[in-house]
Design a protein around this motif. Structure first.
Motif, short mmCIF file in Angstrom:
data_model
loop_
_atom_site.label_atom_id
_atom_site.label_comp_id
_atom_site.label_asym_id
_atom_site.label_seq_id
_atom_site.Cartn_x
_atom_site.Cartn_y
_atom_site.Cartn_z
N LYS A 169 0.71 -53.57 -2.81
CA LYS A 169 -0.37 -53.90 -1.87
C LYS A 169 -0.09 -55.23 -1.17
O LYS A 169 -0.31 -55.36 0.05
CB LYS A 169 -1.71 -53.96 -2.63
CG LYS A 169 -2.92 -54.10 -1.72
CD LYS A 169 -4.22 -53.97 -2.51
CE LYS A 169 -5.43 -54.04 -1.60
NZ LYS A 169 -6.70 -53.90 -2.39
N LEU A 170 0.39 -56.21 -1.93
CA LEU A 170 0.74 -57.49 -1.32
C LEU A 170 1.83 -57.32 -0.26
O LEU A 170 1.78 -57.91 0.82
CB LEU A 170 1.23 -58.47 -2.39
CG LEU A 170 0.16 -59.18 -3.23
CD1 LEU A 170 0.78 -59.79 -4.48
CD2 LEU A 170 -0.57 -60.25 -2.42
N ARG A 171 2.81 -56.48 -0.57
CA ARG A 171 3.92 -56.29 0.35
C ARG A 171 3.44 -55.66 1.66
O ARG A 171 3.96 -55.95 2.75
CB ARG A 171 4.98 -55.39 -0.29
CG ARG A 171 6.37 -55.65 0.29
CD ARG A 171 7.43 -54.79 -0.37
NE ARG A 171 7.81 -55.15 -1.71
CZ ARG A 171 8.42 -56.29 -2.06
NH1 ARG A 171 8.67 -57.20 -1.15
NH2 ARG A 171 8.77 -56.51 -3.30
N ALA A 172 2.43 -54.82 1.56
CA ALA A 172 1.91 -54.16 2.75
C ALA A 172 0.99 -55.08 3.56
O ALA A 172 0.81 -54.86 4.77
CB ALA A 172 1.16 -52.90 2.35
N MET A 173 0.40 -56.10 2.92
CA MET A 173 -0.64 -56.87 3.59
C MET A 173 -0.30 -58.33 3.88
O MET A 173 -0.90 -58.94 4.78
CB MET A 173 -1.93 -56.80 2.77
CG MET A 173 -2.51 -55.40 2.66
SD MET A 173 -4.15 -55.36 1.91
CE MET A 173 -5.14 -56.09 3.23
N LYS A 174 0.61 -58.94 3.16
CA LYS A 174 0.85 -60.37 3.38
C LYS A 174 1.45 -60.59 4.77
O LYS A 174 2.18 -59.74 5.29
CB LYS A 174 1.72 -60.95 2.27
CG LYS A 174 3.19 -60.62 2.31
CD LYS A 174 3.86 -61.15 1.05
CE LYS A 174 5.38 -61.04 1.14
NZ LYS A 174 5.97 -62.07 1.99
N THR A 175 1.15 -61.74 5.34
CA THR A 175 1.49 -61.99 6.74
C THR A 175 2.68 -62.92 6.94
O THR A 175 3.01 -63.25 8.07
CB THR A 175 0.27 -62.59 7.47
OG1 THR A 175 -0.10 -63.82 6.81
CG2 THR A 175 -0.90 -61.63 7.45
N ASN A 176 3.32 -63.36 5.85
CA ASN A 176 4.46 -64.26 6.00
C ASN A 176 5.71 -63.64 5.39
O ASN A 176 5.67 -62.53 4.84
CB ASN A 176 4.17 -65.63 5.39
CG ASN A 176 3.83 -65.54 3.90
OD1 ASN A 176 3.89 -64.47 3.29
ND2 ASN A 176 3.48 -66.68 3.31
N ASN A 177 6.81 -64.38 5.46
CA ASN A 177 8.09 -63.88 4.94
C ASN A 177 8.48 -64.49 3.61
O ASN A 177 9.65 -64.46 3.24
CB ASN A 177 9.19 -64.13 5.98
CG ASN A 177 9.01 -63.29 7.21
OD1 ASN A 177 8.74 -62.10 7.12
ND2 ASN A 177 9.16 -63.90 8.38
#
Length: 705
Positions: free
Chosen positions: A656-664
């Motif tokens: 879920k984090l991988r789909a939603m986080k906005t940075n690299n």
């Protein structure tokens, strides 16, 4: 010089981040599942990841492992160096301090290169002939994971019950060994509670706890007679309430076999059976009552009772045998104190020893029952941990206790309670040139947002600057009343010697400051735990122990929940976070009573089938509160066979984090495909997991080798 170093570090870190961006991260398939509770609907896109036997799930976990290997490839050499460094501090050929029980001295020892302990004994004196009871290295052969869960020797010193786990699901198989002949008897009793068994005085009857293989709750006590088919074992007690955990053992006096039932810190009940009457009936010491917890120690013709009856921080009472259910027969020995938490106790022929907590620190109090005088042992350091050791002999004036601090290695002392002389029996030998004088520890209090005073213990090298330029690792747990004491860790030196500061936040949810500290960090007050941690982080930054681009956080299990909560609340404070076997899908797990531990945890988190608790849990559950925003660099670890926190919780969270986080920033998941909640089982293999965590953090501050 500092400016040049910082530029180099920044360049290396940017290089690492750019490289991570070019690698293709795994992407878990989205398969929406609708979950409705209390009329409220949630959509879980990754619910299917709980299918342990699903090849698609295994493929995804392996892909995450491969991705982690790619991202951390530049520091593979550093990881190996850290492993060898930490391994090199361990004295490979080592031995514990022997203790005497009956005519034997018992101890464990390690051999050079050995992953597992060898359990030994000598009869009569330490100059006697060594008898090897269990060779963990030999017994572990052929197993990717191995653990001896405990053993108990019969009254005639000839037989031993032992339990072993080869999967890491904490389902132990019970066996019996003849210590004279070396024969392991044919009885094989699976699915038992490791370490919870007891011999009767006849040297042929034993009692053990059977676990439910699905929920992993110990719920039945059986009686087994040596030489008989375990299928014919007699059920002597069954726990009907699945919110209670069970334990089984033999009293120090050897007179009683005890069954203890505990409702996760809210209710206790003991049942007793005289060990000389194994076919008799277990009798209740005092019936369970909601809110009443107690522990018992049998002594001569009475029991000492540590109880919270009308005493939040517990008090000590005594009661004669045969009158235990009559509360009017209980007599107070040590009164309740609002500023002192009575943690534990031990009893000797002429002395009573209490383990206490005051102002967040452990104390050992020795009371001479003849002279009615008492004393507290003096430890002389600002942050430390001391505890009553294993003292199986009643008839002695020597107390064994343990001591350590952030700068003092683990030490075992014998203390003469009459002469007040202490003797250091053994101090952990740290190889590689360790000198405690190179390190400094501090202890102070941070004022949390609601005014609570949160203790903090930290350690660093003397030459570490405190101008905000040092990286800092902040650690906490903060649940179940478990106190995170400031003890020694030789692995930690690999960070300290590279300029890190290490800090322990003694946040609410633990019990460092007494029972109220725990009560104020559970159930509908759980958010105090997360707030305390964040408030300490802000203090450490404000007071120039570190800066937000050098601050790291770490926690495991319920401490992993803490990590998930703080990065949702204040992600900007942390450069990186290590969440080990994290309990992050709180609501879904606590709704599933088939999952191990769920029912027993209702008194810690609440029962989400009740709307009040559901709404509160939902407001902080890390998985449910992932948002589209920038998150810190994150390393998440789990074990495929974890019995405490199921692997799918961290796996779903990362997806879920991988789909939603906005940075690299880095987002890495490592699944140990062969281990469970405690990670690898060997003393050296476990270091590889620590080396991975340290390499992850050091990589982010530019340390490559």
């Amino acid at each position: 010089m500092k400016r040049t170093c910082f530029t180099l570090i920044t360049t290396l870190t940017l290089y690492s981040m750019t490289q991570a961006q070019t690698l293709k991260a795994p992407k878990a398939a989205i398969k929406p599942k609708e979950l409705i509770t209390n009329g409220h609907k949630r959509i879980d896109n990754y619910y299917y990841l709980n299918e342990r036997e699903n090849p698609e799930v295994i493929k995804y976990l392996k892909a995450e492992n491969a991705y982690l290997d790619q991202v951390l490839a530049p520091v593979k050499g550093l990881q190996e160096k850290l492993f060898e460094e930490m391994k090199g501090r361990i004295k490979q050929q080592d031995e514990s301090v022997p203790y005497k029980e009956g005519p034997y001295y018992y101890y464990t020892r390690f051999i050079t290169g050995g992953e597992y302990p060898i359990y030994c004994r000598k009869k009569g004196s330490l100059e006697g002939i060594e008898e090897v009871m269990f060779d963990g290295n030999a017994m572990a052969k052929g197993h990717n994971y191995y653990q001896i869960g405990g053993y108990e020797v019969s009254d005639n010193d000839e037989l031993a019950i032992f339990a072993e786990d080869t999967v890491s699901r904490r389902l132990y198989t019970l066996r019996i060994k003849n210590l004279k002949t070396g024969q392991i008897y044919p009885e094989v009793i699976p699915d038992t509670e490791g370490g919870s068994f007891a011999w009767a005085t006849d040297n042929k009857t034993l009692f053990y706890i059977k676990k439910d293989p699905q929920t992993l709750l110990g719920y039945q006590v059986y009686r087994h007679v040596l030489g008989t088919d375990p299928k014919t074992d007699v059920l002597v007690y069954e726990e009907q309430d699945n919110q209670f955990y069970m334990g089984l053992g033999r009293s120090k006096s050897k007179k009683y076999i005890t069954i203890g039932s505990d409702h996760n810190g809210t209710s206790t009940e003991y049942r007793l059976l005289e060990a000389s009457n194994p076919t008799g009936e277990f009798k209740v010491f005092l019936p369970r009552e909601k809110g009443h917890e107690y522990d018992i120690v049998h002594y001569q013709n009475k029991f000492y009772v540590r109880t919270n009856w009308k005493a939040e921080n517990f008090r000590l009472m005594e009661v004669p045998e045969g009158k235990t259910t009559d509360r009017t027969a209980w007599k107070e020995v040590i009164a309740h104190r609002p500023d002192v938490y009575l943690d534990n106790m031990d009893v000797f022929v002429n002395h009573l020893v209490l383990g206490e907590r005051k102002a967040g620190l452990t104390n050992i109090r020795v009371i001479n029952q003849k002279t009615k005088t008492d004393e507290y042992l003096d430890f002389g350091e600002p942050a430390y941990v001391a505890g009553i050791g294993y003292n199986p002999d009643f008839n002695t004036n020597v107390l064994r206790y343990s001591y350590a601090s952030l700068t003092t290695p683990n030490s075992t002392f014998d203390y003469n309670m009459d002469t007040h002389e202490k003797k250091l029996m053994k101090q952990q030998e740290v190889l590689g040139g360790f000198d405690k004088n190179n390190y400094v520890s501090e202890r102070f209090y941070v004022t949390a947002r609601d005014g609570a005073q949160v203790p903090v213990s930290l350690v660093y090298r003397k030459d570490t600057p405190k101008d905000g330029s040092a990286p800092l690792l902040q650690y906490s747990y903060g649940s179940y009343g478990y106190s995170t004491d400031p003890g020694f860790g030789s692995t930690r030196l690999s960070l300290l010697d590279r300029g890190f500061i290490y800090a322990i936040s003694h946040i609410r949810g633990g019990q460092e400051m007494g029972r109220r500290w725990y009560e104020d960090g559970k159930m509908l007050k759980k958010k105090n735990t997360f707030n305390d941690f964040v408030d300490v982080s802000e203090y450490l930054i404000k007071n120039k122990y570190t800066s937000s681009d050098k601050l790291f956080a770490m926690g495991g299990s319920a401490g992993g929940l803490l990590m998930g909560a703080i990065i949702n609340q204040a992600p900007q404070l942390y450069r990186g976070v290590v969440a080990a076997v994290p309990f992050v899908d709180v609501v879904t797990t606590m709704l599933d009573e088939s999952i191990p531990l769920t029912t027993g945890e209702f008194e810690e988190w609440g029962n989400p089938k009740q709307k009040q608790y559901y709404d509160y849990m939902l407001s902080y559950s890390p998985y449910d509160n992932v948002e589209k925003k920038a998150y810190p660099n994150l390393l998440v670890t789990t074990g495929l066979h974890d019995s405490q926190v199921q692997y799918w919780e961290p796996a779903k969270w990362v997806a879920k984090l991988r789909a939603m986080k906005t940075n690299n920033n880095q987002l890495l998941l490592h699944t140990n495909m062969e281990a469970g909640h405690g990670g690898a089982s060997g003393r050296f293999q476990a270091l590889r997991e620590i080396a991975l965590e340290y390499a992850f953090m050091l990589n982010l501050v530019g340390e490559k080798q």
